[in-house]
Scaffold this motif. Structure first.
Motif, PDB file in Angstrom:
ATOM      1  N   GLU A  92      44.795  49.010  29.365  1.00 48.83           N
ATOM      2  CA  GLU A  92      45.977  49.752  29.218  1.00 48.83           C
ATOM      3  C   GLU A  92      47.260  48.861  29.537  1.00 48.83           C
ATOM      4  OE1 GLU A  92      45.701  53.466  30.873  1.00 48.83           O
ATOM      5  OE2 GLU A  92      43.850  54.181  29.327  1.00 48.83           O
ATOM      6  N   TYR A  93      47.229  48.027  30.521  1.00 44.86           N
ATOM      7  CA  TYR A  93      48.437  47.320  31.171  1.00 44.86           C
ATOM      8  C   TYR A  93      48.747  46.287  30.091  1.00 44.86           C
ATOM      9  CZ  TYR A  93      45.282  43.639  32.624  1.00 44.86           C
ATOM     10  OH  TYR A  93      44.477  42.533  32.629  1.00 44.86           O
ATOM     11  N   TRP A 123      52.270  45.940  28.395  1.00 41.95           N
ATOM     12  CA  TRP A 123      53.478  45.663  29.168  1.00 41.95           C
ATOM     13  C   TRP A 123      53.929  44.178  28.990  1.00 41.95           C
ATOM     14  CZ3 TRP A 123      56.397  49.403  30.554  1.00 41.95           C
ATOM     15  CH2 TRP A 123      55.829  50.729  30.715  1.00 41.95           C
ATOM     16  N   TYR A 124      52.980  43.289  28.704  1.00 36.55           N
ATOM     17  CA  TYR A 124      53.058  41.919  28.981  1.00 36.55           C
ATOM     18  C   TYR A 124      53.500  41.305  27.411  1.00 36.55           C
ATOM     19  CZ  TYR A 124      51.569  42.312  33.859  1.00 36.55           C
ATOM     20  OH  TYR A 124      51.238  42.847  34.977  1.00 36.55           O
ATOM     21  N   GLU A 140      42.489  44.841  36.422  1.00 32.67           N
ATOM     22  CA  GLU A 140      43.742  45.625  36.420  1.00 32.67           C
ATOM     23  C   GLU A 140      44.367  45.541  37.777  1.00 32.67           C
ATOM     24  OE1 GLU A 140      45.119  50.219  35.508  1.00 32.67           O
ATOM     25  OE2 GLU A 140      42.886  49.628  35.338  1.00 32.67           O
ATOM     26  N   GLU A 192      48.328  43.895  37.684  1.00 38.74           N
ATOM     27  CA  GLU A 192      49.558  44.747  38.233  1.00 38.74           C
ATOM     28  C   GLU A 192      50.045  44.031  39.286  1.00 38.74           C
ATOM     29  OE1 GLU A 192      47.725  48.469  39.022  1.00 38.74           O
ATOM     30  OE2 GLU A 192      47.799  49.217  36.986  1.00 38.74           O
ATOM     31  N   SER A 213      53.704  38.291  35.936  1.00 34.90           N
ATOM     32  CA  SER A 213      53.291  38.170  34.262  1.00 34.90           C
ATOM     33  C   SER A 213      52.163  37.672  34.095  1.00 34.90           C
ATOM     34  CB  SER A 213      54.449  37.555  33.726  1.00 34.90           C
ATOM     35  OG  SER A 213      54.351  37.540  32.033  1.00 34.90           O
TER      36      SER A 213
END
Length: 689
Positions: free
Chosen positions: A181-182, A185-186, A210, A214, A218
């Motif tokens: 899910e993260y 964001w990148y 994960e 986080e 980056s």
């Protein structure tokens, strides 16, 4: 060897070769790409090694480090310790060229966690012992240590590995495997479609677990795009996974080094990447750049990881620099083939970062393809001009000179401007052009005279043809301006004649008439242009030079009238209907040459206002009921040969002719009226036609 003036076959052959060469340039076969890649390597080696930026350093997990730490593989525990040590040296950004896809669960950690849970379930638990268990758990939790180190450093870029299943294609986002899910964001935040885009597409990826992701500043992809020979020459600056576009490892390191936010990066897919206000990275349609390798191994400042861990490197050595951590030890498998030599993956990543920050990458885009095509067209044009003028030896010297100059210019562009201009197809095209055109000239030169004779024997007299063969420079085909005199002759009432006679009778009489008029035209060295039904068009002054073209045309016109008298007497004796004609003469500048389609049909003819005026003057003979009408321009050409005001003719001139002014006529296409004259033959004037 005399120059060949008929160059159209050479240009036709050259055009065919160019068409094939351009097709191969735009859509090169596999073997052409392979050969061209090898020329890239050769040119890189000829250029030699170059300097690199001093603010990029590599911390190598090398054989020395593994041996002193008694390790077979690099552990997360030591990576955490290494990041902590590096953070104290205050580098601007740290890039870890390692994949940490899953949390590490060792048996010791698992046992301590199970014991901890079991002990906490007891009715009376010793808090001191419980604290010791928690301390043991923390000591065995290497992932937690790595997360803490990365988070504390605050400037760490991690790597992820896309599974590229089909490069430069497209994929349905529904087929993409689920990413963490993260990950979105990148992805790039600002993207804009370019004019053309063939992305490097991945179906899924190996991503950092994960907690670690986080903690990082980056993440970027470390996908390597291999050419057919297994070498790495290109770097995809982004890959497409599902609906999102993700940056490369090197690009993210460069972004953080420049202290740019994600929203400060704008991607025009298939065209360029803009980092902030100063870095503009043109890419190819797949978002790739061509890597400019600086040389062999250890061109970048490299430190052994054990020296960082032991603190033997001064803190100031890495302050405000880019530090890349990667494996260089033998057997690690992260080794890539480059034009210079084999490099460790971390050295390739350092090269990419340096290329981006210095804008010092190679260029091979649509612009260079246009350069290739331009070179091919120039070669064809020059060789098609040179080969017909010179023999095989002189042309060979010119070919060699041209090839050396081209190779020199491509190497100069490569070294001085980082532009990869193709060598294989242009050089091969130049060689084929020289061989083909020289061979063609060899087999056609001996037939040149026969060729000229076969073409022009149907246009003009044997005398003019022989003169052109002897002096081929007179033969300027393809469109030249010349002063000529044009003759138009038309049978009057031919439509009525055709309606009143059978087709066989019409053809028989017309052929007899046209044959007689053709003989007259040839007798006066005229060039027979064409028959249009019953109309005849001829001209003087081309292709050979004829200074007295107006005089010859005038003699021919009067001779045609004399010959017509003879035919009329013959037809009358045979009981046939007589034909009558009108003749128009005009002199002026025209364009003369082969006009038409090279692939279908061409005619050697003349075009221009002077031709159109001649045709209209012939049509006016009906209006004025005369047989021969000339314009003021033709009269000016022959006036010195006509009788003077006393009626005395010039010796050897046109003393038997008398011009009679008819009128000023307004001719379509002419603003100024043209004065027309009837030219009367005093010997024929008393005889009705």
């Amino acid at each position: 060897m005399r120059a060949v003036k008929q160059k159209s076959p050479y240009f036709l052959l050259a055009s065919m070769i160019v068409a094939v060469a351009i097709f191969v340039t735009v859509s090169p076969p596999m073997f052409v790409d392979y050969l061209e890649s090898k020329t890239f390597d050769i040119r890189t080696l000829l250029r030699g090694e170059r300097s690199v930026r001093p603010d990029i350093a590599i911390v190598a997990i090398d054989d020395k480090t593994l041996e002193q730490l008694d390790l077979n593989i690099w552990t997360r525990e030591y990576m955490a310790a290494l990041v902590d040590k590096l953070a104290l040296m205050q580098p601007k950004v740290i890039g870890i060229d390692y994949l940490y896809q899953l949390p590490e669960m060792n048996k010791g950690l698992q046992s301590v966690r199970e014991l901890n849970l079991a002990y906490q379930a007891l009715p009376q638990a010793d808090k001191a012992f419980l604290g010791k268990l928690q301390t043991l758990e923390q000591l065995n939790d290497v992932d937690a240590a790595l997360i803490r180190a990365v988070k504390k450093a605050g400037n760490v870029v991690l790597a992820f590995a896309p599974h590229v299943f089909e490069a430069m294609s497209s994929v349905d986002s529904k087929q993409v495997s689920q990413l963490p899910e993260y990950m979105p964001w990148y992805a790039f935040m600002l993207t804009k479609p370019g004019p053309a885009y063939k992305p490097v597409v991945a179906q899924t990826a190996l991503t950092p677990f994960e907690g670690l992701a986080e903690a990082a500043a980056s993440i970027g992809h470390v996908y390597s795009l291999y050419d057919q020979d297994g070498a790495i020459r290109w770097e995809p600056l982004y890959v497409k996974i599902g609906p999102d576009i993700y940056p490369s490892f090197g690009l993210e390191i460069a972004r953080i080094f420049k202290e740019l936010r994600q929203q400060d990066v704008k991607v025009i897919t298939g065209d360029r990447i803009i980092l902030g206000e100063k870095i503009d990275l043109p890419t190819d349609i797949s978002g790739r750049i061509l890597i400019n390798y600086p040389g062999k191994r250890k061109r970048f400042t490299t430190y052994s990881a054990i020296n960082i861990l032991e603190g033997t490197i001064p803190v100031s050595e890495l302050k405000e620099k880019i530090v890349l951590i990667g494996a260089t030890a033998l057997g690690t498998g992260d080794i890539h083939v480059t034009p210079f030599t084999e490099l460790a993956g971390v050295e390739k990543q350092a090269t990419v970062v340096e290329n981006i920050l210095s804008l010092n990458y190679m260029v091979k885009e649509e612009m260079t393809t246009l350069i290739d095509i331009g070179a091919i067209i120039c070669f064809a044009f020059v060789m098609a001009l040179v080969v017909p003028y010179f023999g095989a030896f002189a042309s060979g010297l010119f070919f060699g000179f041209l090839l050396i100059v081209y190779l020199g210019l491509t190497q100069y562009a490569f070294v001085a401007h980082n532009i990869w201009v193709h060598v294989v197809v242009p050089a091969l095209t130049l060689s084929i052009l020289y061989t083909t055109l020289t061979t063609y000239r060899f087999f056609t030169e001996e037939n040149r005279a026969r060729h000229i004779r076969s073409i022009f024997s149907s246009y003009t007299t044997e005398k003019v043809v022989d003169e052109m063969i002897e002096h081929p420079e007179m033969l300027k085909l393809g469109g030249v301006r010349k002063n000529v005199t044009v003759l138009f002759s038309d049978v009057r009432g031919f439509t009525t004649f055709s309606e009143n006679h059978t087709p066989e009778e019409v053809v028989e009489v017309l052929n007899e008439f046209l044959a007689a008029m053709t003989d007259v035209i040839m007798h006066w060295n005229g060039t027979l242009d064409k028959f249009v039904g019953d109309e005849i068009m001829a001209f003087w002054g081309a292709p050979g030079e004829q200074e007295n073209h107006a005089e010859l045309a005038t003699h021919c016109a009067m001779h045609m009238l004399h010959r017509l008298y003879e035919l009329q007497e013959k037809w009358e004796s045979e009981g046939k209907e007589k034909l009558d004609i009108g003749i128009g003469l005009n002199s002026g500048e025209v364009v003369v040459g082969n006009i038409g389609s090279e692939s279908k049909k061409m005619d050697y003819t003349i075009i221009g206002d002077a031709v159109n005026l001649g045709a209209r003057v012939e049509a006016l003979t009906r209006n004025f009921n005369v047989h021969l009408m000339i314009t003021e321009f033709t009269l000016a050409e022959i006036s010195h040969l006509l009788p003077d005001e006393n009626g005395k003719g010039k010796e050897g001139g046109l003393g038997h002719l008398q011009p009679r002014r008819l009128d000023e006529v307004k001719v379509k296409g002419k603003q100024k009226p043209v004065v027309v004259y009837e030219l009367v033959d005093l010997e024929l004037d008393s005889r009705p036609l």
